[in-house]
Enzyme design. Structure first.
Site, PDB file in Angstrom:
ATOM      1  N   LEU A   1       7.616  56.183  34.845  1.00 24.79           N
ATOM      2  CA  LEU A   1       8.280  57.003  35.850  1.00 24.79           C
ATOM      3  C   LEU A   1       9.781  57.161  35.618  1.00 24.79           C
ATOM      4  O   LEU A   1      10.484  57.705  36.478  1.00 24.79           O
ATOM      5  CB  LEU A   1       8.002  56.450  37.253  1.00 24.79           C
ATOM      6  CG  LEU A   1       6.516  56.426  37.630  1.00 24.79           C
ATOM      7  CD1 LEU A   1       6.329  55.804  39.003  1.00 24.79           C
ATOM      8  CD2 LEU A   1       5.904  57.808  37.565  1.00 24.79           C
ATOM      9  N   CYS A   2      10.263  56.718  34.469  1.00 28.78           N
ATOM     10  CA  CYS A   2      11.683  56.908  34.140  1.00 28.78           C
ATOM     11  C   CYS A   2      11.941  58.365  33.769  1.00 28.78           C
ATOM     12  O   CYS A   2      11.124  58.997  33.113  1.00 28.78           O
ATOM     13  CB  CYS A   2      12.081  56.042  32.946  1.00 28.78           C
ATOM     14  SG  CYS A   2      12.512  54.375  33.377  1.00 28.78           S
TER      15      CYS A   2
ATOM     16  N   MET B   1      17.680  51.276  33.271  1.00 27.95           N
ATOM     17  CA  MET B   1      16.479  50.992  32.483  1.00 27.95           C
ATOM     18  C   MET B   1      16.744  51.159  30.989  1.00 27.95           C
ATOM     19  O   MET B   1      16.201  50.419  30.168  1.00 27.95           O
ATOM     20  CB  MET B   1      15.314  51.866  32.931  1.00 27.95           C
ATOM     21  CG  MET B   1      14.867  51.603  34.365  1.00 27.95           C
ATOM     22  SD  MET B   1      14.602  49.847  34.766  1.00 27.95           S
ATOM     23  CE  MET B   1      13.317  49.423  33.619  1.00 27.95           C
TER      24      MET B   1
ATOM     25  N   ASP C   1      11.519  38.844  15.926  1.00 33.40           N
ATOM     26  CA  ASP C   1      10.712  39.287  14.790  1.00 33.40           C
ATOM     27  C   ASP C   1      11.375  38.935  13.465  1.00 33.40           C
ATOM     28  O   ASP C   1      10.693  38.523  12.521  1.00 33.40           O
ATOM     29  CB  ASP C   1      10.469  40.795  14.874  1.00 33.40           C
ATOM     30  CG  ASP C   1       9.570  41.294  13.763  1.00 33.40           C
ATOM     31  OD1 ASP C   1       8.471  40.719  13.574  1.00 33.40           O
ATOM     32  OD2 ASP C   1       9.961  42.246  13.070  1.00 33.40           O
TER      33      ASP C   1
END
Length: 159
Positions: free
Chosen positions: A75-76, A111, A126
């Site tokens: 929903l961004c 966000m 990683d």
């Protein structure tokens, strides 16, 4: 005190993308942080990492992630980012990742900054996991945001 409601739900309780069409276009900035906790031997080995400089790879990953936030979080809103920066600070217990995102838009970039910090931290994991699998990503949170109707937010000291 007025009862707050979650912005991503309509009056019937259905999921809804927030309509920002009536909001003013303003300059907006957000700064987020993530922390990658790692043992001292991993920190000592960072300069000799066979996969390359983990910080430069993580910087690129964080910037790329900020640009794809609307694809990752349903929903961004898709935002025209004017700037994204990812910085690192090494300390004896790990790496602090700080991401800054800026835009001139109708909605904030919190966000995007948090996504950049999180993906940069995941990339450090990683790049270093071969040395130690117990590396932890902690404390992903918003430090500051400016602009928009709600104004400025600055996180206070941890309690």
């Amino acid at each position: 005190m007025k009862k707050q409601k979650l912005s991503h739900y309509d009056d019937a309780g259905a999921v809804s993308m927030v309509d920002v069409s009536a909001k003013a276009v303003t300059s907006r900035t957000a700064i987020a942080r993530a922390y990658v906790a790692m043992p001292a031997e991993v920190i000592a080995a960072l300069p000799q990492n066979k996969k390359g400089n983990p910080f430069e790879i993580a910087r690129i990953a964080g910037i790329s992630a900020a640009k794809k936030t609307s694809e990752l979080i349903p929903l961004c809103h898709q935002l025209p980012l004017s700037h994204v920066a990812v910085e690192f600070r090494l300390d004896p217990a790990g790496v602090e990742v700080t991401a800054t995102a800026r835009t001139i838009a109708q909605t904030g970039v919190e966000m995007e900054a948090m996504t950049a910090a999180a993906v940069a931290a995941l990339t450090i994991y990683d790049m270093t996991k071969a040395l130690n699998k117990s590396i932890e990503i902690r404390e992903i949170h918003l430090l500051e945001k400016t602009g928009g109707k709600s104004g400025t937010f600055r996180r206070g000291p941890a309690k």
